[in-house]
Design a protein around this motif. Sequence first.
Motif, PDB file in Angstrom:
ATOM      1  N   GLU A  57      -4.394  11.473   0.262  1.00 53.50           N
ATOM      2  CA  GLU A  57      -4.087  10.111  -0.162  1.00 53.50           C
ATOM      3  C   GLU A  57      -4.771   9.106   0.751  1.00 53.50           C
ATOM      4  OE1 GLU A  57       0.149   9.528  -0.953  1.00 53.50           O
ATOM      5  OE2 GLU A  57      -0.077   7.476  -0.237  1.00 53.50           O
ATOM      6  N   ALA A 116      -4.710   4.914   1.530  1.00 54.67           N
ATOM      7  CA  ALA A 116      -4.021   3.651   1.242  1.00 54.67           C
ATOM      8  C   ALA A 116      -4.563   2.587   2.184  1.00 54.67           C
ATOM      9  CB  ALA A 116      -2.521   3.819   1.428  1.00 54.67           C
ATOM     10  N   LEU A 117      -4.175   1.353   1.944  1.00 57.37           N
ATOM     11  CA  LEU A 117      -4.653   0.249   2.767  1.00 57.37           C
ATOM     12  C   LEU A 117      -3.498  -0.242   3.633  1.00 57.37           C
ATOM     13  CD1 LEU A 117      -7.515  -0.898   2.443  1.00 57.37           C
ATOM     14  CD2 LEU A 117      -6.533  -2.738   1.074  1.00 57.37           C
ATOM     15  N   ASN A 118      -3.753  -0.475   4.938  1.00 57.58           N
ATOM     16  CA  ASN A 118      -2.687  -1.070   5.747  1.00 57.58           C
ATOM     17  C   ASN A 118      -2.885  -2.587   5.809  1.00 57.58           C
ATOM     18  OD1 ASN A 118      -4.597  -1.607   7.709  1.00 57.58           O
ATOM     19  ND2 ASN A 118      -3.890  -0.025   9.120  1.00 57.58           N
ATOM     20  N   VAL A 123      -5.947   3.980   5.412  1.00 55.55           N
ATOM     21  CA  VAL A 123      -5.083   4.962   6.075  1.00 55.55           C
ATOM     22  C   VAL A 123      -5.196   6.278   5.299  1.00 55.55           C
ATOM     23  CG1 VAL A 123      -2.735   5.496   6.830  1.00 55.55           C
ATOM     24  CG2 VAL A 123      -3.481   3.107   6.673  1.00 55.55           C
ATOM     25  N   LYS A 175      -4.192  10.282   4.673  1.00 55.50           N
ATOM     26  CA  LYS A 175      -3.200  11.338   4.913  1.00 55.50           C
ATOM     27  C   LYS A 175      -3.892  12.652   4.633  1.00 55.50           C
ATOM     28  CE  LYS A 175       1.304   9.493   3.652  1.00 55.50           C
ATOM     29  NZ  LYS A 175       2.428   9.649   2.711  1.00 55.50           N
ATOM     30  N   ASP A 197       1.294  -3.817  -1.694  1.00 50.74           N
ATOM     31  CA  ASP A 197       0.812  -2.436  -1.605  1.00 50.74           C
ATOM     32  C   ASP A 197       0.835  -2.060  -0.123  1.00 50.74           C
ATOM     33  OD1 ASP A 197      -0.358  -0.038  -2.363  1.00 50.74           O
ATOM     34  OD2 ASP A 197      -2.400  -0.809  -2.254  1.00 50.74           O
ATOM     35  N   TYR A 198       1.500  -0.996   0.241  1.00 50.17           N
ATOM     36  CA  TYR A 198       1.581  -0.626   1.656  1.00 50.17           C
ATOM     37  C   TYR A 198       1.373   0.876   1.777  1.00 50.17           C
ATOM     38  CZ  TYR A 198       6.293   1.107   0.772  1.00 50.17           C
ATOM     39  OH  TYR A 198       7.356   1.822   0.293  1.00 50.17           O
ATOM     40  N   PRO A 199       0.991   1.370   2.984  1.00 48.79           N
ATOM     41  CA  PRO A 199       0.535   2.764   3.081  1.00 48.79           C
ATOM     42  C   PRO A 199       1.509   3.833   2.562  1.00 48.79           C
ATOM     43  CG  PRO A 199      -0.058   1.593   5.060  1.00 48.79           C
ATOM     44  CD  PRO A 199       0.776   0.642   4.251  1.00 48.79           C
ATOM     45  N   GLU A 200       2.785   3.709   2.809  1.00 51.11           N
ATOM     46  CA  GLU A 200       3.707   4.773   2.384  1.00 51.11           C
ATOM     47  C   GLU A 200       4.349   4.477   1.034  1.00 51.11           C
ATOM     48  OE1 GLU A 200       3.581   7.537   3.705  1.00 51.11           O
ATOM     49  OE2 GLU A 200       2.876   7.184   5.748  1.00 51.11           O
TER      50      GLU A 200
END
Lengths: 338, 108, 353
Positions: free
Chosen positions: A231, A233-235, A241, A243, C213-216
């Motif tokens: 995965e 994602a954006l921080n 980011v 995983k 929208d956040y990482p987790e």
Amino acid sequence: MTTLKYQTVIIGGGVAGMAAATELHKSGSKVVLIEGNKKLGGQVNNWYKVFPNFRPASEIVNSLSTNLLKDKIPVLLETSITHIESNSGNYILKSNQGQVIEAETVLLATGFNTFDPSGKEEYGYGIYPNVLTSVELEQRLKTNTNGISPKRIALVHCVGSRDEKVNRLHCSKVCCVSAVKQAIELKEFYPNAEIICLYMDLRMYDNGFEELYRDAQLQHNIKFIRGRLSECALNIEKDLVLKIQDTLAGLPMKLTVDQLILMVGKEAHQLPQFDESIIIEKASHGFIKPADSHLNPNTTSQPGIFCCGTTSGPKTIQETISDARSASLAVCDYLNKK
Amino acid sequence: MSKFGFKLTPSGTINYDQGDFRLAEFIDQHEPSSRLCISCGACSATCTGGAFAKLEMHKIHLFIKRGMSDNVKTQIQNCMYCGKCQLVCPRGVNNRNVIRLILTHFKI
Amino acid sequence: MNDIEKNVWRKYQKNIADDNYFFVRSCIRQNFFPASEQAFLKIMRNVLGKNVIEDPKHTTCAGIGYHSDVVTFDTLQTIMGRHFSLMTEAGIKNVAISCVTSFGLYSEVLETWKHFPKELEKTRDYLYKATGRTFEIPENIAHCSDIIYKFRNEIAQKATRKLVNAETGEPLSIVDHIGCHYSKIFPEYGEGGAEFPQVLTGMVSAWGGNSVDYPERRHCCGFGFRQYLVQANRGYSVSNTYKKLVSMEPYKPDFIVSNCPGCTMFMDKWQYTISEMEHKTFGDGNQGVPVLTYEEMAGLILGYNPWDLGLQMHQVSVEPLLKKMGIPYDESLKFADKNGHKSSVPFQPSYIL
């Protein structure tokens, strides 16, 4: 309208088509090379330098096209074959330009497309701007327009390869070594950045590949982590980011990167439309299935129609050119026996 | 926390952004052959100490590179300095020097 | 609509029935967020003028038992066959499912019957032998959040306020949390798929809020059924919620909206647990981050009384959010019953307000 007559029509003006055209011409066969784009070279035009020796890709394309020019081999650019039918042992091909070509044999050199990674939604391609494909990276390297000053870049192997979730079970063969090559290029471009390859297996199967991998580790300090990206994602700082599972350490792992390169796999390019009576068998990965993968790798299930290069599955440039030359022998043999 | 009969479980995830890379940089600088480790495991399989205690040389290389120095410090205490890990390494990693450098770093 | 998600969610546009639904309730929602299902029915019937049928003979789907390994798949299928039988009796062909666990299982059972018709035959046989009932397979199943999503623009037209800060006029920052079984098992059953689900962010944008929208974002809330059910394992469960809360913290969300009973409950109630264990709170001051169901969110913009929406049942106090949105409320009626009689006030936690 007059029908153009040739012994062999080669469909696709990439490195396979060009190499085969020259060989067939040398053997005295009357050939025409057909290419849909404005220029010859196919997918290799999209590459900046090639593995394992960082030779400019343009050198290969130029060398092959110079031979064509020298031998005055007819080439039809911006021409696509829309339909092929059989006619008493010969083939009649119709093009989008309105030409009708009659030929004794057809050599398919239609090659491959690269996988569209927007199908792997979890990688964020097309959503996060710093996620790009290996092909897009080549363009940026070529034109020196990557335009970021990264601290860390990751390259993800096997995107659209060896992945049942996107219905691509096959290995695309070149992505592993391409990733190692691009990692070195990136490191040379950004000496202070950390460059990481995320791999499932490293398939360094050909001459010079393992040496390049070793060089990447020792001389360029490229990091290799065995684990497939699960995965991206954006921080809040707009870093990506990732995983992953560090499968060697046996632990999940989280890391941020500034740019993510997806090593997109190869998939079969669409073939021209054939008349119902012509049957070209395909293998499970969608590429053409050769009549005999060991002994007749260029013969298709249809007599008189041959294949070469990545039309029958992923190959390196070197393998593609060898395969094209081997295909020209198969075509000559067929013409001689006819 | 006894109030609930359970507590937060610490995360086992390697946080690569917050690792302690002082040992990694030290080893990388003085023994660049350590970069060549591919985790084949030959070193750990032949390890004298590893048969009886927690000691896996290929994991030590990984822990160093992931910034997990604490794990390295614990495991390295079990090393008997026999040198077999270096003898079998197909990539030519100078494991003896890596171990020496770890000991130097931790002042063991 | 969140720009970055446009590309992905376009692929997952599912068919949601337009009217005439057989409503199946959630077990735990009726306990923890008791007014949400009532709000759904009120919105469907009074605001949108839709026909929603309920049957008091409807039971649990046994999903919690199934996921905790005490109910077999055969039993589960037969219970669902019985629900479909009630639907058939009511002359309805569409199911509106309140719970994400149930929704995931209805999807799983229907997919099973599609691929293994013998399972369907067996289920029909079991149900007939046990109850004499027969059933039709529904034409359309949708989670209730899908239906609210479908009519989000109609709801927006009838809304009396937006998801904005009344003082500054800025849109509220809203974190969505989608129950895992909504679309992780069958992405095509979910509006917007599993990686960038659209179902809640679609409501948020249509109603004037800003989706975060956040990482987790895709991480499970930690419910996990059997983990939660055993007290000693709950640390494992709460750690997942903690991970999510830490990941969303920098975005300073005004509230979290969820479409899953378990997630809403855990993300709300674990904030209290975490505050007691770790003395750590999220949100401004020690207020915590309110966690709303999508019906509560819809109810607020439609001008419903917060106490009629059951917001007093939340662990994290919603008053700061109500103030932010400029929603009037009578503090003295917070813990009053329907007739305005005061009932007892719950215990005040040590850290979280």
